[in-house]
Motif scaffolding. Structure first.
Motif, PDB file in Angstrom:
ATOM      1  N   PRO A 129      -1.360  28.610  14.041  1.00  8.61           N
ATOM      2  CA  PRO A 129      -0.545  29.276  15.054  1.00  8.61           C
ATOM      3  C   PRO A 129      -0.930  28.848  16.463  1.00  8.61           C
ATOM      4  CG  PRO A 129      -1.413  30.855  13.460  1.00  8.61           C
ATOM      5  CD  PRO A 129      -2.106  29.551  13.210  1.00  8.61           C
ATOM      6  N   GLY A 130       0.081  28.469  17.249  1.00  5.39           N
ATOM      7  CA  GLY A 130      -0.168  28.101  18.626  1.00  5.39           C
ATOM      8  C   GLY A 130      -0.826  26.743  18.804  1.00  5.39           C
ATOM      9  N   GLN A 131      -1.053  26.014  17.720  1.00  4.90           N
ATOM     10  CA  GLN A 131      -1.670  24.698  17.808  1.00  4.90           C
ATOM     11  C   GLN A 131      -0.760  23.692  17.108  1.00  4.90           C
ATOM     12  OE1 GLN A 131      -5.954  24.419  17.162  1.00  4.90           O
ATOM     13  NE2 GLN A 131      -6.071  26.648  17.006  1.00  4.90           N
ATOM     14  N   ARG A 132      -1.155  22.467  17.131  1.00  7.19           N
ATOM     15  CA  ARG A 132      -0.328  21.413  16.530  1.00  7.19           C
ATOM     16  C   ARG A 132      -1.064  20.707  15.415  1.00  7.19           C
ATOM     17  NH1 ARG A 132       2.417  19.006  22.129  1.00  7.19           N
ATOM     18  NH2 ARG A 132       3.485  20.952  22.693  1.00  7.19           N
ATOM     19  N   TRP A 133      -1.969  21.419  14.798  1.00  2.00           N
ATOM     20  CA  TRP A 133      -2.704  20.906  13.648  1.00  2.00           C
ATOM     21  C   TRP A 133      -2.221  21.594  12.388  1.00  2.00           C
ATOM     22  CZ3 TRP A 133      -6.402  17.043  13.621  1.00  2.00           C
ATOM     23  CH2 TRP A 133      -6.893  16.638  14.865  1.00  2.00           C
ATOM     24  N   TYR A 134      -2.283  20.867  11.296  1.00  2.00           N
ATOM     25  CA  TYR A 134      -1.962  21.411   9.979  1.00  2.00           C
ATOM     26  C   TYR A 134      -3.259  21.560   9.198  1.00  2.00           C
ATOM     27  CZ  TYR A 134      -0.347  21.501   5.131  1.00  2.00           C
ATOM     28  OH  TYR A 134      -0.142  21.843   3.795  1.00  2.00           O
ATOM     29  N   ALA A 135      -3.541  22.784   8.751  1.00  2.00           N
ATOM     30  CA  ALA A 135      -4.718  23.016   7.908  1.00  2.00           C
ATOM     31  C   ALA A 135      -4.303  22.735   6.468  1.00  2.00           C
ATOM     32  CB  ALA A 135      -5.207  24.452   8.060  1.00  2.00           C
ATOM     33  N   PRO A 136      -4.779  21.656   5.865  1.00  2.00           N
ATOM     34  CA  PRO A 136      -4.261  21.255   4.552  1.00  2.00           C
ATOM     35  C   PRO A 136      -4.643  22.225   3.452  1.00  2.00           C
ATOM     36  CG  PRO A 136      -6.106  19.870   5.204  1.00  2.00           C
ATOM     37  CD  PRO A 136      -5.784  20.721   6.392  1.00  2.00           C
ATOM     38  N   ALA A 137      -3.872  22.179   2.388  1.00  2.00           N
ATOM     39  CA  ALA A 137      -4.086  23.063   1.249  1.00  2.00           C
ATOM     40  C   ALA A 137      -5.421  22.759   0.590  1.00  2.00           C
ATOM     41  CB  ALA A 137      -2.950  22.892   0.238  1.00  2.00           C
ATOM     42  N   LEU A 138      -6.198  23.802   0.352  1.00  2.00           N
ATOM     43  CA  LEU A 138      -7.486  23.648  -0.323  1.00  2.00           C
ATOM     44  C   LEU A 138      -7.351  23.719  -1.834  1.00  2.00           C
ATOM     45  CD1 LEU A 138      -9.712  25.849   2.025  1.00  2.00           C
ATOM     46  CD2 LEU A 138      -9.356  23.376   2.084  1.00  2.00           C
ATOM     47  N   ASP A 139      -6.124  23.914  -2.307  1.00  2.00           N
ATOM     48  CA  ASP A 139      -5.893  23.979  -3.754  1.00  2.00           C
ATOM     49  C   ASP A 139      -4.956  22.879  -4.219  1.00  2.00           C
ATOM     50  OD1 ASP A 139      -3.551  24.814  -2.604  1.00  2.00           O
ATOM     51  OD2 ASP A 139      -3.425  26.733  -3.667  1.00  2.00           O
ATOM     52  N   ALA A 140      -4.870  21.791  -3.444  1.00  2.00           N
ATOM     53  CA  ALA A 140      -3.974  20.687  -3.779  1.00  2.00           C
ATOM     54  C   ALA A 140      -4.749  19.381  -3.772  1.00  2.00           C
ATOM     55  CB  ALA A 140      -2.813  20.615  -2.793  1.00  2.00           C
ATOM     56  N   PRO A 141      -4.783  18.657  -4.873  1.00  2.00           N
ATOM     57  CA  PRO A 141      -5.552  17.410  -4.911  1.00  2.00           C
ATOM     58  C   PRO A 141      -5.034  16.344  -3.973  1.00  2.00           C
ATOM     59  CG  PRO A 141      -4.223  17.678  -6.907  1.00  2.00           C
ATOM     60  CD  PRO A 141      -4.125  18.954  -6.165  1.00  2.00           C
ATOM     61  N   ASP A 142      -3.760  16.429  -3.566  1.00  2.00           N
ATOM     62  CA  ASP A 142      -3.231  15.426  -2.662  1.00  2.00           C
ATOM     63  C   ASP A 142      -3.323  15.857  -1.203  1.00  2.00           C
ATOM     64  OD1 ASP A 142      -1.422  17.432  -3.042  1.00  2.00           O
ATOM     65  OD2 ASP A 142       0.331  16.153  -3.337  1.00  2.00           O
ATOM     66  N   GLU A 143      -4.000  17.007  -0.937  1.00  2.00           N
ATOM     67  CA  GLU A 143      -4.230  17.418   0.441  1.00  2.00           C
ATOM     68  C   GLU A 143      -5.735  17.566   0.673  1.00  2.00           C
ATOM     69  OE1 GLU A 143      -1.809  20.349   2.242  1.00  2.00           O
ATOM     70  OE2 GLU A 143       0.063  19.464   1.545  1.00  2.00           O
ATOM     71  N   ALA A 144      -6.292  18.764   0.515  1.00  2.00           N
ATOM     72  CA  ALA A 144      -7.724  18.936   0.775  1.00  2.00           C
ATOM     73  C   ALA A 144      -8.438  19.590  -0.392  1.00  2.00           C
ATOM     74  CB  ALA A 144      -7.938  19.754   2.045  1.00  2.00           C
ATOM     75  N   GLY A 145      -7.842  19.587  -1.569  1.00  2.00           N
ATOM     76  CA  GLY A 145      -8.514  20.130  -2.744  1.00  2.00           C
ATOM     77  C   GLY A 145      -9.759  19.329  -3.100  1.00  2.00           C
ATOM     78  N   VAL A 146     -10.790  20.027  -3.568  1.00  2.00           N
ATOM     79  CA  VAL A 146     -12.058  19.365  -3.879  1.00  2.00           C
ATOM     80  C   VAL A 146     -12.460  19.599  -5.335  1.00  2.00           C
ATOM     81  CG1 VAL A 146     -12.924  19.403  -1.511  1.00  2.00           C
ATOM     82  CG2 VAL A 146     -13.339  21.379  -3.000  1.00  2.00           C
ATOM     83  N   ALA A 147     -11.499  19.987  -6.166  1.00  2.00           N
ATOM     84  CA  ALA A 147     -11.832  20.293  -7.565  1.00  2.00           C
ATOM     85  C   ALA A 147     -12.424  19.092  -8.279  1.00  2.00           C
ATOM     86  CB  ALA A 147     -10.581  20.791  -8.298  1.00  2.00           C
ATOM     87  N   GLY A 148     -12.017  17.903  -7.912  1.00  2.00           N
ATOM     88  CA  GLY A 148     -12.509  16.709  -8.587  1.00  2.00           C
ATOM     89  C   GLY A 148     -13.700  16.053  -7.916  1.00  2.00           C
ATOM     90  N   TRP A 149     -14.228  16.675  -6.869  1.00  2.00           N
ATOM     91  CA  TRP A 149     -15.374  16.098  -6.167  1.00  2.00           C
ATOM     92  C   TRP A 149     -16.685  16.525  -6.826  1.00  2.00           C
ATOM     93  CZ3 TRP A 149     -15.362  15.850  -0.153  1.00  2.00           C
ATOM     94  CH2 TRP A 149     -14.144  15.323   0.305  1.00  2.00           C
ATOM     95  N   PRO A 150     -17.732  15.708  -6.715  1.00  2.00           N
ATOM     96  CA  PRO A 150     -19.066  16.203  -7.074  1.00  2.00           C
ATOM     97  C   PRO A 150     -19.437  17.381  -6.182  1.00  2.00           C
ATOM     98  CG  PRO A 150     -19.083  13.814  -6.839  1.00  2.00           C
ATOM     99  CD  PRO A 150     -17.760  14.279  -6.323  1.00  2.00           C
ATOM    100  N   LEU A 151     -20.075  18.382  -6.748  1.00  2.00           N
ATOM    101  CA  LEU A 151     -20.422  19.578  -5.995  1.00  2.00           C
ATOM    102  C   LEU A 151     -21.250  19.237  -4.758  1.00  2.00           C
ATOM    103  CD1 LEU A 151     -20.186  22.717  -6.129  1.00  2.00           C
ATOM    104  CD2 LEU A 151     -22.445  22.700  -7.209  1.00  2.00           C
ATOM    105  N   ALA A 152     -22.157  18.292  -4.880  1.00  2.00           N
ATOM    106  CA  ALA A 152     -23.021  17.924  -3.756  1.00  2.00           C
ATOM    107  C   ALA A 152     -22.213  17.389  -2.579  1.00  2.00           C
ATOM    108  CB  ALA A 152     -24.052  16.899  -4.201  1.00  2.00           C
ATOM    109  N   GLU A 153     -21.102  16.714  -2.855  1.00  2.00           N
ATOM    110  CA  GLU A 153     -20.298  16.172  -1.769  1.00  2.00           C
ATOM    111  C   GLU A 153     -19.519  17.264  -1.047  1.00  2.00           C
ATOM    112  OE1 GLU A 153     -18.008  12.661  -2.195  1.00  2.00           O
ATOM    113  OE2 GLU A 153     -19.417  11.712  -3.577  1.00  2.00           O
ATOM    114  N   VAL A 154     -19.088  18.279  -1.774  1.00  2.00           N
ATOM    115  CA  VAL A 154     -18.425  19.410  -1.117  1.00  2.00           C
ATOM    116  C   VAL A 154     -19.408  20.103  -0.186  1.00  2.00           C
ATOM    117  CG1 VAL A 154     -17.094  21.521  -1.460  1.00  2.00           C
ATOM    118  CG2 VAL A 154     -16.986  19.701  -3.178  1.00  2.00           C
ATOM    119  N   MET A 155     -20.625  20.309  -0.669  1.00  2.00           N
ATOM    120  CA  MET A 155     -21.652  20.923   0.177  1.00  2.00           C
ATOM    121  C   MET A 155     -21.948  20.052   1.390  1.00  2.00           C
ATOM    122  SD  MET A 155     -24.281  22.260  -2.801  1.00  2.00           S
ATOM    123  CE  MET A 155     -25.501  22.791  -1.585  1.00  2.00           C
ATOM    124  N   ALA A 156     -22.012  18.735   1.194  1.00  2.00           N
ATOM    125  CA  ALA A 156     -22.302  17.828   2.301  1.00  2.00           C
ATOM    126  C   ALA A 156     -21.202  17.868   3.356  1.00  2.00           C
ATOM    127  CB  ALA A 156     -22.484  16.410   1.779  1.00  2.00           C
TER     128      ALA A 156
END
Length: 425
Positions: free
Chosen positions: A233-260
């Motif tokens: 809201p009020g900005q021009r950025w899109y916060a990508p979906a965290l539940d979509a593999p083609d946006e910002a989903g991390v389900a397929g990442w190694p856990l250590a990389e999500v933490m990093a």
């Protein structure tokens, strides 16, 4: 049916709607949530409680909104732009006249849980009490103890600048009657303690849905879509979906990389930019490893949206636009990102196959090209590589052309970006 009868029915309908709204406002204002003893002094806080509150303030990134650029920490004054006007964050220091000095723990709990100020006024949900309502009383008290330990700063709160009728308590009461109910965090017994801790941090103090959720025309978050992505809201950025593999989903990442990514803001798979870089800088890089792991476990367990279906045929592209974009790319971009968009490992991200490049919404690409993109400087990545702005070099047509070229080359197959889209962003 005569015109007079239609008009009478229309007026009756409006009257019924108005009565319903008035009843909703009355019901909300009469609810038993405002009984606070103003004379109750703040209890003595232990060093352990104050330290816990300091940590929780980092988890909630409270300074991110309540510290103006160049201003005193937590003294408020930072503008928050919304589609309805500008709000200004309040002074959280214990100054008795302009901050929280006259508040007690019950007042603070009412603000967090019910979205009401010390005097009972309804607060605007730019202060994300729609998420904070689920913060536990114990955490609320610890956070208040920490805020009371800060040096008091005398700085009057700036009045909000909202368009009528959004700046009225009546309008806010109607909004709350429609979209807000106080709630409590309830752990899911079939889930692990780690998952529940992650759910608590992401859903309450972290208020991730405030950015990564979609809002309706009145600014209310669509809880049913969860962290499915949305325009800030009020900005021009899109916060990508965290539940979509083609946006910002991390389900397929190694856990250590999500933490990093949460700790340093950068991994070989990608870096955070824009508003999320501020979150990592001011909040998640300071969290304990067990909490970062809990958040990563929760994010990886989100039910995933199905990937967008591939187009039946390759997208049609303007040869003139693509040629112009190729020329701009060769002159301005290939030095870092490579002739084939391959990037430079450890320095410049590849553009070929980059999911941030291929997202349907090109808002973030426009922002990065026009204003630059900088990962946060963190303890784990103190000197990150960033991208300088090109808005002073490239016009809207050139930005549209180069982005269309990047989105349609080296295996990428995303729609063209038009000059109109660039201008709107």
């Amino acid at each position: 049916m005569s015109g007079g009868r239609v008009l009478r029915r229309l007026l009756l309908g409006l009257l019924l709607v108005g009565s319903a709204l008035a009843a909703a406002v009355l019901w909300l204002n009469l609810r038993g949530e405002a009984s606070v003893d103003d004379a109750l002094p703040p209890p003595a806080a232990s060093p352990a409680q104050i330290e816990r509150g300091r940590y929780l303030a980092l988890a909630g990134n409270c300074a991110g909104c309540h510290t103006a650029r160049g201003g005193a920490a937590y003294a408020g004054g930072r503008p928050i732009d919304t589609p309805f006007g500008t709000l200004y964050a309040g002074n959280l220091t214990p100054d008795p006249l302009t901050g929280l000095g006259a508040w007690n723990a019950d007042h603070f709990w009412r603000a967090m849980h019910h979205g009401r100020s010390r005097d009972g006024r309804l607060l605007y949900p730019a202060f994300p009490y729609t998420s904070f309502t689920q913060v536990t009383r114990e955490d609320s008290d610890a956070l208040f103890a920490w805020l009371r330990s800060l040096p008091p700063v005398t700085q009057a709160n700036r009045p909000h600048a909202l368009r009528f009728p959004y700046g009225t308590q009546a309008a806010l009461a109607v909004w709350r009657a429609l979209y807000f109910r106080p709630a409590a965090f309830v752990p899911e017994p079939q889930r692990s303690a780690e998952w529940n801790r992650g759910a608590y941090l992401v859903g309450t103090l972290g208020h991730c849905i405030a950015c990564h959720g979609r809002r309706n025309t009145l600014g209310a978050i669509d809880d049913a879509r969860g962290l499915g992505g949305g325009l800030l809201p009020g900005q021009r950025w899109y916060a990508p979906a965290l539940d979509a593999p083609d946006e910002a989903g991390v389900a397929g990442w190694p856990l250590a990389e999500v933490m990093a990514l949460l700790r340093t803001g950068s991994t070989p798979r990608g870096s955070v930019l824009g508003p999320m870089a501020e979150v990592v800088y001011g909040s998640t890089q300071h969290l304990h490893d067990e909490d970062l792991r809990a958040m990563a476990v929760y994010l990886q367990a989100l039910p995933q949206q199905p990937p967008a279906p591939a187009p039946a045929q390759p997208l049609r592209r303007s040869a003139t636009l693509m040629q112009r974009g190729e020329t701009v790319y060769a002159q301005q971009c290939a030095w870092c990102h490579g002739d084939q968009g391959q990037g430079e490992p450890g320095a410049f991200p590849p553009l070929a196959g980059n999911r941030a490049v291929r997202m349907a919404d090109p808002s973030n690409l426009v922002q990065v090209v026009r204003r630059g993109g900088y990962p946060p400087a963190t303890a784990g990545n103190p000197r990150p590589y960033g991208m300088p702005p090109f808005g002073h070099v490239l016009g809207d047509e050139d930005i549209a052309a180069v982005l269309s070229h990047v989105r349609g080359s080296w295996g990428n197959d995303a729609p063209e970006v038009t000059a109109r889209q660039v201008m709107q962003r």
